[in-house]
Write a protein that holds these residues in place. Structure first.
Motif, PDB file in Angstrom:
ATOM      1  N   ALA A  18      33.886   6.487 -18.122  1.00  0.00           N
ATOM      2  CA  ALA A  18      33.474   6.460 -16.710  1.00  0.00           C
ATOM      3  C   ALA A  18      32.013   6.046 -16.582  1.00  0.00           C
ATOM      4  O   ALA A  18      31.645   5.296 -15.669  1.00  0.00           O
ATOM      5  N   ALA A  19      31.170   6.502 -17.512  1.00  0.00           N
ATOM      6  CA  ALA A  19      29.744   6.127 -17.482  1.00  0.00           C
ATOM      7  C   ALA A  19      29.597   4.620 -17.589  1.00  0.00           C
ATOM      8  O   ALA A  19      28.792   3.997 -16.886  1.00  0.00           O
ATOM      9  N   LYS A  20      30.408   4.039 -18.469  1.00  0.00           N
ATOM     10  CA  LYS A  20      30.331   2.581 -18.654  1.00  0.00           C
ATOM     11  C   LYS A  20      30.797   1.848 -17.405  1.00  0.00           C
ATOM     12  O   LYS A  20      30.201   0.846 -17.004  1.00  0.00           O
ATOM     13  N   LEU A  21      31.849   2.363 -16.788  1.00  0.00           N
ATOM     14  CA  LEU A  21      32.352   1.726 -15.565  1.00  0.00           C
ATOM     15  C   LEU A  21      31.312   1.836 -14.442  1.00  0.00           C
ATOM     16  O   LEU A  21      31.050   0.871 -13.714  1.00  0.00           O
ATOM     17  N   ILE A  22      30.707   3.018 -14.333  1.00  0.00           N
ATOM     18  CA  ILE A  22      29.672   3.227 -13.313  1.00  0.00           C
ATOM     19  C   ILE A  22      28.504   2.268 -13.556  1.00  0.00           C
ATOM     20  O   ILE A  22      28.018   1.613 -12.629  1.00  0.00           O
ATOM     21  N   ALA A  23      28.091   2.146 -14.805  1.00  0.00           N
ATOM     22  CA  ALA A  23      26.969   1.246 -15.138  1.00  0.00           C
ATOM     23  C   ALA A  23      27.316  -0.196 -14.783  1.00  0.00           C
ATOM     24  O   ALA A  23      26.494  -0.927 -14.214  1.00  0.00           O
ATOM     25  N   LYS A  24      28.543  -0.588 -15.101  1.00  0.00           N
ATOM     26  CA  LYS A  24      28.966  -1.960 -14.825  1.00  0.00           C
ATOM     27  C   LYS A  24      28.953  -2.232 -13.321  1.00  0.00           C
ATOM     28  O   LYS A  24      28.493  -3.272 -12.858  1.00  0.00           O
ATOM     29  N   ILE A  26      27.155  -0.698 -11.050  1.00  0.00           N
ATOM     30  CA  ILE A  26      25.784  -0.705 -10.503  1.00  0.00           C
ATOM     31  C   ILE A  26      25.091  -2.020 -10.847  1.00  0.00           C
ATOM     32  O   ILE A  26      24.352  -2.581 -10.048  1.00  0.00           O
ATOM     33  N   GLY A  27      25.336  -2.505 -12.052  1.00  0.00           N
ATOM     34  CA  GLY A  27      24.730  -3.781 -12.444  1.00  0.00           C
ATOM     35  C   GLY A  27      23.426  -3.596 -13.196  1.00  0.00           C
ATOM     36  O   GLY A  27      23.214  -2.583 -13.861  1.00  0.00           O
ATOM     37  N   GLU A  28      22.531  -4.570 -13.056  1.00  0.00           N
ATOM     38  CA  GLU A  28      21.358  -4.621 -13.937  1.00  0.00           C
ATOM     39  C   GLU A  28      20.358  -3.479 -13.751  1.00  0.00           C
ATOM     40  O   GLU A  28      19.531  -3.234 -14.637  1.00  0.00           O
ATOM     41  N   TRP A 167      32.023   6.849  -4.171  1.00  0.00           N
ATOM     42  CA  TRP A 167      30.872   7.680  -4.527  1.00  0.00           C
ATOM     43  C   TRP A 167      29.617   6.817  -4.694  1.00  0.00           C
ATOM     44  O   TRP A 167      28.530   7.191  -4.231  1.00  0.00           O
ATOM     45  N   LEU A 168      29.789   5.637  -5.328  1.00  0.00           N
ATOM     46  CA  LEU A 168      28.627   4.756  -5.504  1.00  0.00           C
ATOM     47  C   LEU A 168      28.112   4.271  -4.143  1.00  0.00           C
ATOM     48  O   LEU A 168      26.901   4.133  -3.938  1.00  0.00           O
ATOM     49  N   GLU A 169      29.028   4.057  -3.243  1.00  0.00           N
ATOM     50  CA  GLU A 169      28.621   3.644  -1.902  1.00  0.00           C
ATOM     51  C   GLU A 169      27.801   4.771  -1.245  1.00  0.00           C
ATOM     52  O   GLU A 169      26.789   4.542  -0.602  1.00  0.00           O
ATOM     53  N   MET A 170      28.272   5.996  -1.475  1.00  0.00           N
ATOM     54  CA  MET A 170      27.606   7.171  -0.920  1.00  0.00           C
ATOM     55  C   MET A 170      26.180   7.339  -1.460  1.00  0.00           C
ATOM     56  O   MET A 170      25.254   7.652  -0.731  1.00  0.00           O
ATOM     57  N   ILE A 171      25.998   7.095  -2.754  1.00  0.00           N
ATOM     58  CA  ILE A 171      24.667   7.330  -3.340  1.00  0.00           C
ATOM     59  C   ILE A 171      23.798   6.071  -3.332  1.00  0.00           C
ATOM     60  O   ILE A 171      22.629   6.130  -3.701  1.00  0.00           O
ATOM     61  N   SER A 172      24.362   4.968  -2.892  1.00  0.00           N
ATOM     62  CA  SER A 172      23.593   3.719  -3.003  1.00  0.00           C
ATOM     63  C   SER A 172      22.304   3.700  -2.176  1.00  0.00           C
ATOM     64  O   SER A 172      21.310   3.136  -2.632  1.00  0.00           O
ATOM     65  N   PRO A 173      22.250   4.308  -0.969  1.00  0.00           N
ATOM     66  CA  PRO A 173      20.951   4.311  -0.272  1.00  0.00           C
ATOM     67  C   PRO A 173      19.864   4.990  -1.105  1.00  0.00           C
ATOM     68  O   PRO A 173      18.735   4.501  -1.185  1.00  0.00           O
ATOM     69  N   ALA A 174      20.204   6.091  -1.753  1.00  0.00           N
ATOM     70  CA  ALA A 174      19.210   6.804  -2.572  1.00  0.00           C
ATOM     71  C   ALA A 174      18.829   5.972  -3.796  1.00  0.00           C
ATOM     72  O   ALA A 174      17.664   5.945  -4.204  1.00  0.00           O
ATOM     73  N   MET A 175      19.800   5.257  -4.350  1.00  0.00           N
ATOM     74  CA  MET A 175      19.487   4.411  -5.514  1.00  0.00           C
ATOM     75  C   MET A 175      18.555   3.273  -5.104  1.00  0.00           C
ATOM     76  O   MET A 175      17.602   2.963  -5.804  1.00  0.00           O
ATOM     77  N   SER A 176      18.826   2.663  -3.943  1.00  0.00           N
ATOM     78  CA  SER A 176      17.991   1.535  -3.501  1.00  0.00           C
ATOM     79  C   SER A 176      16.560   1.981  -3.260  1.00  0.00           C
ATOM     80  O   SER A 176      15.613   1.254  -3.544  1.00  0.00           O
ATOM     81  N   LEU A 177      16.417   3.177  -2.744  1.00  0.00           N
ATOM     82  CA  LEU A 177      15.079   3.709  -2.477  1.00  0.00           C
ATOM     83  C   LEU A 177      14.249   3.716  -3.749  1.00  0.00           C
ATOM     84  O   LEU A 177      13.095   3.291  -3.765  1.00  0.00           O
TER      85      LEU A 177
END
Ligand SMILES: Cc1cc2nc3c(=O)[nH]c(=O)nc-3n(C[C@H](O)[C@H](O)[C@H](O)COP(=O)(O)O)c2cc1C
Length: 182
Positions: A18-24, A26-28, A167-177
């Protein structure tokens, strides 16, 4: 350097996968996922946004030697984080568990990690609804929500990808910040 650090513990590999899928997905901006038995506290603290994953083993235990694992894992690593200052950092948790096999301890390990870090100064994101899961008790529930994403390989593996995407969509604003300020 990647801005988002992904760290996991695992016994049979589901949490790593799952970690690998999440990393993929998210991208670079995502780090190469690292097993907590092959990292250091300093490595972890070098990221401002952390994604931390763990399965639950034993009877509601962290993975590691006590729970019967062959290698050290979160059980041995987590105490090293206890005195660290996570101020300014954001953490998103995900956990693997088996709701049919362990309904009384469902994804407890994710709750244990949360309890250890909740007063560390970090902000937590990615709380996840309990709807869609059947269980009796979980240490990973706070105010009727899971403290992070919950994946169940034994009973609901067909939902992994959809759940991870949401879930990634949910946390993406915080990641972009963090991407902008890093
Ligand atoms: C011996 C053993 C004990 C387990 N105990 C729990 C438990 O207490 N609660 C739970 O939700 N899942 C429990 N599970 C299910 C695991 O969390 C699940 O199989 C998970 O996908 C394993 O992830 P991994 O492949 O990353 O190690 C247990 C599994 C095993 C084999």
């Amino acid at each position: 350097m990647a801005k988002i650090g992904i760290f996991f513990g695992t016994d049979t590999g589901n949490t790593r996968k799952a970690a690998k899928l999440i990393a993929k997905k998210i991208g670079e901006e995502a780090s190469k996922p690292l097993n907590v038995n092959r990292t250091t506290v300093d490595d972890m603290l070098s990221y401002d946004f952390l994604i931390l994953g763990s399965p639950t083993l034993g009877d509601g235990e962290l993975p590691g030697l006590t729970a019967g694992g062959e290698t050290e894992s979160w059980e041995e690593f987590l105490p090293d984080l206890a005195s660290e200052d996570f101020s300014g950092k954001t953490i998103a948790l995900y956990g693997f568990g088996d709701q049919e096999g362990y309904p009384d301890n469902f994804v407890d390990a994710m709750g244990i990690i949360y309890e250890e870090l909740v007063d560390s100064g970090a902000e937590f994101v990615g709380f996840w609804p309990t709807e869609g899961y059947t269980f009796t008790s979980s240490r990973a529930v706070e105010d009727d929500e899971f403290v992070g994403l919950v994946l169940d390989q034994e009973n609901q593996s067909d939902l992994h990808e959809e759940r991870i995407d949401q879930w990634l969509e949910m946390i993406s604003p915080a990641m972009s910040l963090h991407e902008q300020t890093a």
